[in-house]
Motif scaffolding. Structure first.
Motif, mmCIF file in Angstrom:
data_model
loop_
_atom_site.group_PDB
_atom_site.id
_atom_site.type_symbol
_atom_site.label_atom_id
_atom_site.label_comp_id
_atom_site.label_asym_id
_atom_site.label_seq_id
_atom_site.Cartn_x
_atom_site.Cartn_y
_atom_site.Cartn_z
ATOM 1 N N ARG A 75 0.832 -1.195 0.000
ATOM 2 C CA ARG A 75 0.000 0.000 0.000
ATOM 3 C C ARG A 75 0.878 1.261 0.000
ATOM 4 N NH1 ARG A 75 -5.068 1.763 -0.978
ATOM 5 N NH2 ARG A 75 -3.831 3.414 -1.876
ATOM 6 N N LEU A 217 9.390 13.302 3.250
ATOM 7 C CA LEU A 217 8.575 12.803 4.360
ATOM 8 C C LEU A 217 7.730 13.939 4.937
ATOM 9 C CD1 LEU A 217 7.857 10.601 6.472
ATOM 10 C CD2 LEU A 217 9.816 11.362 7.782
ATOM 11 N N LEU A 218 8.375 15.090 5.135
ATOM 12 C CA LEU A 218 7.722 16.205 5.831
ATOM 13 C C LEU A 218 6.461 16.690 5.120
ATOM 14 C CD1 LEU A 218 7.931 18.315 8.131
ATOM 15 C CD2 LEU A 218 9.099 19.779 6.490
ATOM 16 N N LEU A 221 3.660 14.247 5.332
ATOM 17 C CA LEU A 221 3.090 14.136 6.679
ATOM 18 C C LEU A 221 2.172 15.302 6.985
ATOM 19 C CD1 LEU A 221 5.725 12.873 9.236
ATOM 20 C CD2 LEU A 221 3.529 11.889 8.648
ATOM 21 N N VAL A 222 2.578 16.494 6.560
ATOM 22 C CA VAL A 222 1.791 17.680 6.889
ATOM 23 C C VAL A 222 0.498 17.721 6.079
ATOM 24 C CG1 VAL A 222 1.721 20.188 6.770
ATOM 25 C CG2 VAL A 222 3.748 19.037 7.658
ATOM 26 N N GLY A 225 -0.884 13.374 5.867
ATOM 27 C CA GLY A 225 -1.096 12.703 7.142
ATOM 28 C C GLY A 225 -0.561 11.283 7.142
ATOM 29 N N GLY A 226 -0.707 10.631 8.286
ATOM 30 C CA GLY A 226 -0.094 9.326 8.457
ATOM 31 C C GLY A 226 -1.062 8.159 8.372
ATOM 32 N N PHE A 227 -2.275 8.398 7.887
ATOM 33 C CA PHE A 227 -3.211 7.276 7.798
ATOM 34 C C PHE A 227 -2.696 6.249 6.796
ATOM 35 C CE2 PHE A 227 -6.072 10.728 9.191
ATOM 36 C CZ PHE A 227 -6.458 10.180 10.387
ATOM 37 N N LEU A 235 7.310 7.292 5.161
ATOM 38 C CA LEU A 235 6.772 7.261 6.522
ATOM 39 C C LEU A 235 6.856 5.843 7.079
ATOM 40 C CD1 LEU A 235 5.363 8.504 8.916
ATOM 41 C CD2 LEU A 235 3.190 8.040 7.828
ATOM 42 N N LEU A 239 8.978 4.626 10.428
ATOM 43 C CA LEU A 239 8.374 3.960 11.580
ATOM 44 C C LEU A 239 9.074 2.639 11.902
ATOM 45 C CD1 LEU A 239 4.554 4.502 10.975
ATOM 46 C CD2 LEU A 239 6.070 5.733 12.513
ATOM 47 N N VAL A 241 12.141 2.031 12.398
ATOM 48 C CA VAL A 241 13.262 2.101 13.345
ATOM 49 C C VAL A 241 12.839 1.631 14.723
ATOM 50 C CG1 VAL A 241 15.237 3.525 13.901
ATOM 51 C CG2 VAL A 241 13.608 4.294 12.179
ATOM 52 N N GLY A 242 11.561 1.737 15.014
ATOM 53 C CA GLY A 242 11.095 1.345 16.340
ATOM 54 C C GLY A 242 11.211 2.519 17.285
ATOM 55 N N SER A 243 10.404 2.495 18.319
ATOM 56 C CA SER A 243 10.345 3.670 19.176
ATOM 57 C C SER A 243 11.628 3.853 19.974
ATOM 58 C CB SER A 243 9.146 3.566 20.113
ATOM 59 O OG SER A 243 9.087 2.276 20.666
ATOM 60 N N ARG A 244 12.411 2.788 20.159
ATOM 61 C CA ARG A 244 13.677 2.945 20.883
ATOM 62 C C ARG A 244 14.873 2.748 19.960
ATOM 63 N NH1 ARG A 244 10.708 -0.229 23.375
ATOM 64 N NH2 ARG A 244 9.461 0.457 25.131
ATOM 65 N N GLY A 245 14.649 2.811 18.660
ATOM 66 C CA GLY A 245 15.745 2.624 17.726
ATOM 67 C C GLY A 245 16.258 1.195 17.715
ATOM 68 N N SER B 30 4.989 2.905 16.668
ATOM 69 C CA SER B 30 5.154 2.083 15.476
ATOM 70 C C SER B 30 5.285 0.638 15.952
ATOM 71 C CB SER B 30 6.413 2.514 14.726
ATOM 72 O OG SER B 30 7.534 2.439 15.588
ATOM 73 N N VAL B 54 -6.475 5.531 13.310
ATOM 74 C CA VAL B 54 -5.190 5.784 13.965
ATOM 75 C C VAL B 54 -4.187 6.273 12.919
ATOM 76 C CG1 VAL B 54 -3.352 4.813 15.369
ATOM 77 C CG2 VAL B 54 -5.681 3.928 15.575
ATOM 78 N N GLU B 55 -3.587 7.412 13.213
ATOM 79 C CA GLU B 55 -2.615 8.005 12.294
ATOM 80 C C GLU B 55 -1.258 8.020 12.987
ATOM 81 O OE1 GLU B 55 -3.399 12.121 11.519
ATOM 82 O OE2 GLU B 55 -2.142 12.120 9.733
ATOM 83 N N SER B 56 -0.329 7.207 12.496
ATOM 84 C CA SER B 56 0.988 7.182 13.122
ATOM 85 C C SER B 56 1.959 8.018 12.310
ATOM 86 C CB SER B 56 1.502 5.752 13.214
ATOM 87 O OG SER B 56 2.811 5.770 13.714
ATOM 88 N N VAL B 57 2.548 9.032 12.946
ATOM 89 C CA VAL B 57 3.465 9.905 12.217
ATOM 90 C C VAL B 57 4.899 9.778 12.722
ATOM 91 C CG1 VAL B 57 1.673 11.565 11.636
ATOM 92 C CG2 VAL B 57 2.993 11.885 13.708
ATOM 93 N N ARG B 59 8.359 9.863 15.008
ATOM 94 C CA ARG B 59 8.978 10.799 15.949
ATOM 95 C C ARG B 59 8.753 12.258 15.609
ATOM 96 N NH1 ARG B 59 14.683 8.166 17.408
ATOM 97 N NH2 ARG B 59 13.968 6.030 17.583
ATOM 98 N N ARG B 68 -0.419 21.194 12.390
ATOM 99 C CA ARG B 68 -1.847 20.958 12.180
ATOM 100 C C ARG B 68 -2.682 21.834 13.104
ATOM 101 N NH1 ARG B 68 -2.922 15.405 10.745
ATOM 102 N NH2 ARG B 68 -1.546 14.962 9.023
#
Lengths: 284, 414
Positions: A75, A217-218, A221-222, A225-227, A235, A239, A241-245, B30, B54-57, B59, B68
């Protein structure tokens, strides 16, 4: 005779090869890393894997498999195309027409318009995000693909117009004079003369815009969006990388996957690329 | 033609999604976290028929969200990176108070206080992580005739007793690649909370007091009294500086224990299990809360949490907020991720092991809870000068010079 020439050029070639190697080393490291299992990636440098032949059997496609089978990857790929291809075509079409007008049509305020366009090149994109998004909200364009086509086209146009105008301006005046004497309209001259002569510069401008939009990316995103149903590949990869890298072993593979498309585009249009840039640059 | 059709369908889908009976939420999660939150959203949808988009953007959330909001189309709800960011959105008038929308008695007061700005509550914590823990090997510690410490003096007593017997009390590992030094910042923060109290801690985070302030200096000195003492730390100061944070606790469970105590957050459990697969975590591994120092401030807890705030007040948003605050949503979220629930009514059996359940129990009793200060400071300080200052101090640089250097970085960064 031939041997002495090669010898004479040896220092130059060595220099070029050295520069190329230095330039390529980070990409090579990334490529090697993308085939290494996670634990090894974290415990030793990529070069250790290259210089140890016994290690070579440990190279694996697991990182690629994991990235490609991520939910929503297909997608995201499709979304990136839906964003990039129309944007590139739209930008080129508008830029070519505008550049032609600025180069060859006489009207009041032409110089002023040109200065404006050149001035727009230096405006930082970040400054425009909020006002443009506000306008998009009123026009119901935010979160939709047409909105991001317009946004990207807007950000790309100043440089594209400048690039194309310089090239068009360097075409010989006599060409146009004879065409107009033969009764060609300005639009006909554009289609029959300018476009066929400008394939190199159009190709290089196209590559520029394609790469810029593909890697963005920017802006996505603006305005978009991230849907899941609109999010581009960039995007999805960020994502990963994971929240803790903790998942950056996936990032190495992901980087190469996202590079494939721009590489294909670049290599297939490359022979136009160099000619196009030079053509625009000689006459300013 | 086909492309047109695809685009048309997408637009139709988008408009459909924006129709009534839907909420949008922007998050920075994520991977596993995003999947777990999607589960929560799906369960909510199954119950109420309200769609959650849910919209994940990632960091970039603070930037994107601020843009926004300024442009006038924020999401209905958003996950806040930390209470400081939340307060900034409150200052812009973007968030709605949730005092009347959610039953706040379900939470320990510490979490309600943390989300309060000017007397109103602007967010709910759906989970938290706990950092103020001292890990130990029960068999080894009890074999020495020692027990978990309830006060700083007891902790010092354990430390001195072990050292006097020629044993090494602490395992400390500050190495973490480019992020080396961060485990030490958690020490300083925990000590600051216990010696200076939460108000001064908040001022320190916001750089309203300088780094050369006596309270900051004292926190460093207490930290140094343990970590800079070669007899107290496994491998001495060289060991503390060069051992990786993840590897450092492993020596507690060696056949002859290399050390007895290790201060680290809940996540270290998986590193211990990785280094010693033979351990039965619930039997062989234990922790106690980093003990109080100044009785006036009790036992504040240090950690992080997942905070959700709302930008619009609609019936759907209210329903979703109430659901997120409730025990059911938190059971799904925390059960999947091993995070600690903030709702006191969550059944402890949802946790993957007893250690996590214990940590959750500690959290329930929280009187004061604070976010990790280094995460809240500007990156040049919180993930730069502060980390480096820890390494410098442990390697022997005089404290005044260390603090002056961090202060200089802070002057430039705030």
């Amino acid at each position: 005779m031939k041997a002495t020439r090669i010898l004479k050029r040896l220092p130059l070639h060595l220099l070029i090869i050295t520069l190329a190697v230095i330039w390529l080393a980070p990409s090579l490291g990334l490529l090697v890393s993308s085939f290494r299992p996670r634990q090894d990636l974290l415990s030793s440098g990529w070069w250790t894997a290259l210089v140890t032949p016994s290690y070579w059997s440990k190279f694996t496609l697991a990182n690629y498999r994991e990235v490609l089978t991520q939910q929503g990857m297909g997608r995201a790929f499709l979304n990136s195309f839906i964003i990039t291809v129309p944007t590139t075509l739209l930008t080129l079409a508008i830029a070519a027409l505008a550049a032609y007008a600025l180069a060859w049509m006489n009207f009041r305020g032409r110089q002023f318009l040109l200065m404006m366009v050149i001035g727009l090149i230096v405006i930082p994109l970040q400054m425009t995000l909020i006002p443009v998004l506000r306008m998009f909200n009123v026009l119901k364009l935010s979160g939709s693909f047409p909105g991001i086509w317009l946004a990207h086209a807007g950000y790309g146009l100043p440089l594209m117009i400048y690039l194309l105008r310089n090239f068009f301006g360097a075409l010989p005046r006599e060409l146009f004079e004879s065409a107009f004497i033969d009764g060609a309209t300005p639009f006909r001259a554009f289609v029959k003369l300018v476009l066929p002569l400008s394939v190199p510069v159009l190709a290089s401008a196209g590559i520029f815009q394609f790469l810029w939009v593909w890697n963005d990316l920017l802006v996505a995103l603006v305005y978009l969006g991230g849907f899941e149903e609109v999010a581009p590949l960039t995007l999805k990869l960020s994502l990963l990388v994971g929240s803790r890298g903790q998942d950056w072993h996936l990032l190495t593979a992901a980087a190469f996957i996202s590079m494939i498309v721009p590489m294909i585009v670049f290599l297939s249009l490359q022979r136009y690329f160099v000619r196009g840039i030079l053509a625009g640059a000689v006459k300013g | 033609m086909t492309k047109r059709l695809v685009v048309g369908l997408l637009l139709a889908g988008l408009v459909g999604g924006l129709a009534q009976g839907a909420v949008t939420i922007m998050v920075l999660w994520s991977g596993d976290e995003l999947a777990a939150f999607q589960k929560v959203a799906d369960a909510f949808q199954a119950q109420t028929g309200i769609t959650v988009r849910v919209e994940s953007v990632g960091r970039d959330l603070p930037t994107i969200l601020a843009t926004r909001v300024a442009a006038g189309n924020p999401p209905d709800l958003a996950g806040m990176p930390n209470p400081g960011q939340m307060a900034e959105f409150v200052a812009r008038g973007a968030l709605i108070p949730v005092d009347d929308l959610v039953d706040l008695t379900q939470f320990p007061t510490a979490f309600v206080d943390l989300a309060t700005v000017n007397g109103k509550v602007y967010g709910i914590f759906i989970s938290a992580d706990l950092k103020s823990l001292v890990w130990y090997n029960p068999d080894a510690l009890y074999a020495e005739g020692l027990a978990p410490a309830d006060s700083w003096n007891e902790l010092l007593y354990i430390t001195e007793t072990l050292a006097a017997r020629g044993k090494v009390p602490w395992a400390v590992g500050l190495e973490s690649g480019a992020a080396s030094g961060w485990p030490g910042t958690d020490w300083i923060e925990d000590i600051m909370l216990r010696t200076a109290g939460p108000e001064l801690y908040d001022q320190w985070v916001n750089h309203e007091i300088p780094w050369t302030h006596p309270a900051v200096k004292r926190a460093f000195e207490l930290f140094g009294a343990i970590v800079r003492n070669k007899a107290y730390v496994y491998g001495g100061t060289t060991g503390a500086l060069s051992i990786n944070f993840g590897d450092s606790p492993a020596v507690l469970w060696d056949p002859t224990p290399g050390a007895y105590l290790h201060r680290q957050a809940t996540f270290i459990k998986s590193f211990i299990a990785g280094a010693h697969p033979e351990l039965d975590l619930d039997r062989d591994v234990a922790f106690f809360v980093f003990p109080p120092i100044d009785p006036k401030w009790g036992t504040p807890l240090l950690g992080a949490g997942d905070l959700i705030s709302a930008f619009r007040d609609t019936p759907e948003v209210r329903a979703f907020l109430q659901y997120l605050a409730g025990p059911e949503a938190q059971a799904i979220w925390c059960g999947a991720l091993g995070k600690l629930a903030t709702n006191v009514n969550v059944d402890p059996s949802i946790y993957p092991d007893q250690l996590t359940a214990q940590a959750a129990e500690i959290l329930k009793g929280a009187e004061i809870f604070r976010f990790d200060a280094s995460d809240l400071m500007p990156a040049a300080v919180g993930s730069g000068a502060f980390w480096k200052g820890i390494l410098d101090y442990v390697s022997g640089v005089p404290l005044d010079r260390v603090l002056q250097e961090i202060e200089a970085a802070a002057q430039a960064a705030y």
